[in-house]
Design a protein around this motif. Structure first.
Motif, PDB file in Angstrom:
ATOM      1  N   LYS A   6       0.907  -1.304   0.010  1.00  0.00           N
ATOM      2  CA  LYS A   6       0.085  -0.172  -0.021  1.00  0.00           C
ATOM      3  C   LYS A   6       1.034   1.428   0.023  1.00  0.00           C
ATOM      4  CE  LYS A   6      -3.861  -2.152   0.328  1.00  0.00           C
ATOM      5  NZ  LYS A   6      -4.913  -2.082   1.551  1.00  0.00           N
ATOM      6  N   VAL A   7       0.431   2.392  -0.625  1.00  0.00           N
ATOM      7  CA  VAL A   7       0.956   3.773  -0.624  1.00  0.00           C
ATOM      8  C   VAL A   7       0.306   4.658   0.027  1.00  0.00           C
ATOM      9  CG1 VAL A   7       1.945   5.524  -2.121  1.00  0.00           C
ATOM     10  CG2 VAL A   7       2.163   3.211  -2.759  1.00  0.00           C
ATOM     11  N   ALA A   8       0.805   5.493   1.000  1.00  0.00           N
ATOM     12  CA  ALA A   8       0.049   6.382   1.682  1.00  0.00           C
ATOM     13  C   ALA A   8       0.735   7.760   1.748  1.00  0.00           C
ATOM     14  CB  ALA A   8      -0.015   5.887   3.453  1.00  0.00           C
ATOM     15  N   ILE A   9      -0.137   8.878   1.471  1.00  0.00           N
ATOM     16  CA  ILE A   9       0.214  10.000   1.699  1.00  0.00           C
ATOM     17  C   ILE A   9      -0.070  10.592   3.104  1.00  0.00           C
ATOM     18  CG2 ILE A   9      -0.072  12.576   0.881  1.00  0.00           C
ATOM     19  CD1 ILE A   9      -0.338  11.450  -2.123  1.00  0.00           C
ATOM     20  N   VAL A  10       0.709  11.291   3.889  1.00  0.00           N
ATOM     21  CA  VAL A  10       0.433  11.915   5.000  1.00  0.00           C
ATOM     22  C   VAL A  10       0.845  13.512   4.910  1.00  0.00           C
ATOM     23  CG1 VAL A  10       0.579  11.971   7.471  1.00  0.00           C
ATOM     24  CG2 VAL A  10       0.859   9.717   6.252  1.00  0.00           C
ATOM     25  N   THR A  11      -0.148  14.527   4.802  1.00  0.00           N
ATOM     26  CA  THR A  11      -0.041  15.663   5.080  1.00  0.00           C
ATOM     27  C   THR A  11       0.470  16.305   6.304  1.00  0.00           C
ATOM     28  OG1 THR A  11      -2.101  16.526   5.155  1.00  0.00           O
ATOM     29  CG2 THR A  11      -1.224  16.039   2.903  1.00  0.00           C
ATOM     30  N   GLY A  12       1.292  17.135   6.498  1.00  0.00           N
ATOM     31  CA  GLY A  12       1.417  17.704   7.942  1.00  0.00           C
ATOM     32  C   GLY A  12       2.497  16.632   8.638  1.00  0.00           C
ATOM     33  N   ALA A  13       3.171  15.848   7.805  1.00  0.00           N
ATOM     34  CA  ALA A  13       3.993  14.790   8.530  1.00  0.00           C
ATOM     35  C   ALA A  13       5.213  15.078   8.981  1.00  0.00           C
ATOM     36  CB  ALA A  13       3.968  13.590   7.361  1.00  0.00           C
ATOM     37  N   GLY A  14       5.591  16.630   9.046  1.00  0.00           N
ATOM     38  CA  GLY A  14       6.765  16.796   9.547  1.00  0.00           C
ATOM     39  C   GLY A  14       6.902  16.871  10.938  1.00  0.00           C
ATOM     40  N   ALA A  30       3.571   0.098   4.716  1.00  0.00           N
ATOM     41  CA  ALA A  30       3.302   0.950   3.609  1.00  0.00           C
ATOM     42  C   ALA A  30       4.503   1.602   3.224  1.00  0.00           C
ATOM     43  CB  ALA A  30       2.135   2.087   4.197  1.00  0.00           C
ATOM     44  N   ARG A  31       4.477   1.892   2.037  1.00  0.00           N
ATOM     45  CA  ARG A  31       5.441   3.109   1.432  1.00  0.00           C
ATOM     46  C   ARG A  31       4.666   4.412   1.624  1.00  0.00           C
ATOM     47  NH1 ARG A  31       5.422   0.708  -4.422  1.00  0.00           N
ATOM     48  NH2 ARG A  31       3.233  -0.293  -3.633  1.00  0.00           N
ATOM     49  N   VAL A  32       5.395   5.225   2.158  1.00  0.00           N
ATOM     50  CA  VAL A  32       4.994   6.427   2.674  1.00  0.00           C
ATOM     51  C   VAL A  32       5.392   7.889   2.008  1.00  0.00           C
ATOM     52  CG1 VAL A  32       4.664   8.072   4.850  1.00  0.00           C
ATOM     53  CG2 VAL A  32       4.585   5.583   5.028  1.00  0.00           C
ATOM     54  N   VAL A  33       4.555   8.704   1.424  1.00  0.00           N
ATOM     55  CA  VAL A  33       4.953   9.905   1.061  1.00  0.00           C
ATOM     56  C   VAL A  33       4.639  11.027   2.223  1.00  0.00           C
ATOM     57  CG1 VAL A  33       4.287  11.935  -0.487  1.00  0.00           C
ATOM     58  CG2 VAL A  33       4.389   9.455  -1.260  1.00  0.00           C
ATOM     59  N   VAL A  34       5.803  11.466   2.555  1.00  0.00           N
ATOM     60  CA  VAL A  34       6.001  12.422   3.816  1.00  0.00           C
ATOM     61  C   VAL A  34       5.682  13.778   2.997  1.00  0.00           C
ATOM     62  CG1 VAL A  34       7.330  13.525   5.549  1.00  0.00           C
ATOM     63  CG2 VAL A  34       7.368  10.954   5.287  1.00  0.00           C
ATOM     64  N   ALA A  35       4.454  14.514   3.527  1.00  0.00           N
ATOM     65  CA  ALA A  35       4.450  15.723   2.777  1.00  0.00           C
ATOM     66  C   ALA A  35       4.211  16.752   3.822  1.00  0.00           C
ATOM     67  CB  ALA A  35       2.856  15.721   1.760  1.00  0.00           C
ATOM     68  N   SER A  64      -2.673  24.820   1.152  1.00  0.00           N
ATOM     69  CA  SER A  64      -3.828  25.921   0.790  1.00  0.00           C
ATOM     70  C   SER A  64      -3.564  26.145  -0.604  1.00  0.00           C
ATOM     71  CB  SER A  64      -3.150  27.300   1.726  1.00  0.00           C
ATOM     72  OG  SER A  64      -1.871  27.602   1.021  1.00  0.00           O
ATOM     73  N   SER A  65      -2.848  25.295  -1.446  1.00  0.00           N
ATOM     74  CA  SER A  65      -2.893  25.704  -2.800  1.00  0.00           C
ATOM     75  C   SER A  65      -3.275  24.144  -3.569  1.00  0.00           C
ATOM     76  CB  SER A  65      -1.465  26.117  -3.404  1.00  0.00           C
ATOM     77  OG  SER A  65      -1.494  25.682  -4.799  1.00  0.00           O
ATOM     78  N   TYR A  66      -4.372  24.317  -4.388  1.00  0.00           N
ATOM     79  CA  TYR A  66      -4.587  23.066  -5.116  1.00  0.00           C
ATOM     80  C   TYR A  66      -3.725  22.706  -5.972  1.00  0.00           C
ATOM     81  CZ  TYR A  66      -6.907  19.695  -7.955  1.00  0.00           C
ATOM     82  OH  TYR A  66      -7.396  18.504  -8.414  1.00  0.00           O
ATOM     83  N   GLU A  67      -3.008  23.551  -6.718  1.00  0.00           N
ATOM     84  CA  GLU A  67      -1.993  23.069  -7.658  1.00  0.00           C
ATOM     85  C   GLU A  67      -0.858  22.310  -6.768  1.00  0.00           C
ATOM     86  OE1 GLU A  67      -3.296  26.062  -7.341  1.00  0.00           O
ATOM     87  OE2 GLU A  67      -4.437  26.098  -9.441  1.00  0.00           O
ATOM     88  N   SER A  68      -0.516  22.624  -5.897  1.00  0.00           N
ATOM     89  CA  SER A  68       0.620  22.087  -4.829  1.00  0.00           C
ATOM     90  C   SER A  68      -0.045  20.715  -4.441  1.00  0.00           C
ATOM     91  CB  SER A  68       0.813  22.791  -3.657  1.00  0.00           C
ATOM     92  OG  SER A  68       2.035  22.327  -2.849  1.00  0.00           O
ATOM     93  N   VAL A  69      -1.173  20.614  -4.055  1.00  0.00           N
ATOM     94  CA  VAL A  69      -1.738  19.143  -3.522  1.00  0.00           C
ATOM     95  C   VAL A  69      -2.017  18.395  -4.661  1.00  0.00           C
ATOM     96  CG1 VAL A  69      -3.615  18.249  -2.441  1.00  0.00           C
ATOM     97  CG2 VAL A  69      -2.650  20.287  -1.640  1.00  0.00           C
ATOM     98  N   ALA A  70      -2.147  18.879  -5.823  1.00  0.00           N
ATOM     99  CA  ALA A  70      -2.466  18.045  -6.859  1.00  0.00           C
ATOM    100  C   ALA A  70      -1.303  17.416  -7.525  1.00  0.00           C
ATOM    101  CB  ALA A  70      -3.165  18.623  -8.077  1.00  0.00           C
ATOM    102  N   SER A  71      -0.094  18.454  -7.450  1.00  0.00           N
ATOM    103  CA  SER A  71       1.206  18.025  -7.760  1.00  0.00           C
ATOM    104  C   SER A  71       1.598  16.982  -6.869  1.00  0.00           C
ATOM    105  CB  SER A  71       2.151  19.188  -7.777  1.00  0.00           C
ATOM    106  OG  SER A  71       3.540  18.888  -7.981  1.00  0.00           O
ATOM    107  N   LEU A  72       1.460  16.938  -5.628  1.00  0.00           N
ATOM    108  CA  LEU A  72       1.758  16.247  -4.505  1.00  0.00           C
ATOM    109  C   LEU A  72       1.369  14.593  -4.845  1.00  0.00           C
ATOM    110  CD1 LEU A  72       2.796  14.830  -1.864  1.00  0.00           C
ATOM    111  CD2 LEU A  72       0.579  15.998  -0.878  1.00  0.00           C
ATOM    112  N   VAL A  73      -0.041  14.527  -5.359  1.00  0.00           N
ATOM    113  CA  VAL A  73      -0.605  13.121  -5.792  1.00  0.00           C
ATOM    114  C   VAL A  73       0.165  12.929  -7.022  1.00  0.00           C
ATOM    115  CG1 VAL A  73      -2.742  12.171  -6.576  1.00  0.00           C
ATOM    116  CG2 VAL A  73      -2.677  13.759  -4.450  1.00  0.00           C
ATOM    117  N   GLN A  74       0.371  13.625  -8.027  1.00  0.00           N
ATOM    118  CA  GLN A  74       0.892  13.395  -9.393  1.00  0.00           C
ATOM    119  C   GLN A  74       2.386  12.872  -9.051  1.00  0.00           C
ATOM    120  OE1 GLN A  74      -0.602  12.636 -12.165  1.00  0.00           O
ATOM    121  NE2 GLN A  74      -2.488  13.165 -10.896  1.00  0.00           N
ATOM    122  N   GLN A  75       2.944  13.526  -8.172  1.00  0.00           N
ATOM    123  CA  GLN A  75       4.212  12.954  -7.734  1.00  0.00           C
ATOM    124  C   GLN A  75       4.455  11.666  -7.102  1.00  0.00           C
ATOM    125  OE1 GLN A  75       7.331  15.922  -6.522  1.00  0.00           O
ATOM    126  NE2 GLN A  75       5.404  17.116  -6.482  1.00  0.00           N
TER     127      GLN A  75
END
Length: 251
Positions: A6-14, A30-35, A64-75
């Motif tokens: 499984k692949v997980a994105i976590v925002t505010g993961a710092g 899980a393979r984790v994307v730390v965002a 706070s930016s949709y472009e940034s969040v969409a880019s996160l998912v695409q990356q």
């Protein structure tokens, strides 16, 4: 391993709940994307996961930016080829003013991250998941249910997350995407660090918990992992308080 393959994105993961949740997902395979918006703290979380044998990458994001969040998912899709779990956790607190004194800019700053950022995460993740299913988890707060003074933007944004979770779950059920949320109470994170510096205030706040103490990010992370797992496969459209009962009794 509940999250093998499984692949997980976590925002505010710092930091705080996000860091603990990213580490929990990694421990369980899980393979984790730390965002995170902070590159230093985000990179530290990813490095800590890799030092323990986990698989993680750091990707900066401004929720706070949709472009940034969409880019996160695409990356994420470019790196791992899939997305199974989206934890929309990033959030901020507002500067304290009574509602009639609240600067308009402060209201918009808080809502941009806490409410709009969750919408952006739901939208971007859903489009990545709709052919394979998945789980979206949103961080609300007990302050989406109960009020305190000088917290108008925070209450507004976290209350919105509660209903956004329900609405998104209804829209996305046809794609086998579950949408659930957590509503933490008093948790030992950086957000409450200033309160700890005032012993009298901190004692009063702790007494508002049923057992008189704050929770830990790790305790919340265990709930997040459960909600993301197959064990919670029949849970959908609800936000679960993780607050030692703080929202359940009159003070």
């Amino acid at each position: 391993m509940r999250f093998a393959n499984k692949v997980a994105i976590v925002t505010g993961a710092g930091s705080g709940i996000g860091r603990a949740s990213a580490q929990q997902f990694a421990r369980e395979g899980a393979r984790v994307v730390v965002a995170d918006v902070n590159p230093e703290s985000g990179a530290m979380t990813a490095a800590a996961i890799k030092e323990r044998g986990g698989d993680a990458v750091f990707i900066p994001v401004d929720t706070s930016s949709y472009e940034s969040v969409a880019s996160l998912v695409q990356q994420t899709l470019g790196t791992y080829g899939q997305l199974d779990i989206m934890f929309n956790n990033a959030g901020i607190v507002n500067a304290q003013y009574a509602v009639h004194e609240m600067p308009v800019e402060e209201y918009h700053r808080t809502v941009a991250v806490n409410q709009h950022g969750v919408f952006y995460g739901i939208k971007a993740a859903a489009n990545a998941m709709k052919d394979r299913g998945g789980v979206i988890i949103n961080t609300a707060s007990i302050y989406g249910y109960i009020a305190d003074r000088k917290q108008f933007p925070y209450h507004a944004s976290k209350g919105a997350v509660v209903m956004m979770t329900k609405s998104a779950a209804l829209d996305l059920a046809r794609y086998n995407i579950r949408v659930v949320g957590i509503a933490p109470g008093l948790i030992e994170t950086g957000i409450v660090s200033e309160w700890r510096k005032n012993p009298a205030l901190w004692s009063k706040i702790e007494r508002a918990q049923m057992r008189g103490k704050a929770g830990t990010p790790e305790q919340v992370a265990q709930m997040v992992a459960f909600l993301a797992s197959d064990e919670a496969s029949f849970l959908n459209g609800h936000v679960f308080c993780v607050d030692d009962g703080a929202a359940s009794f009159k003070r």
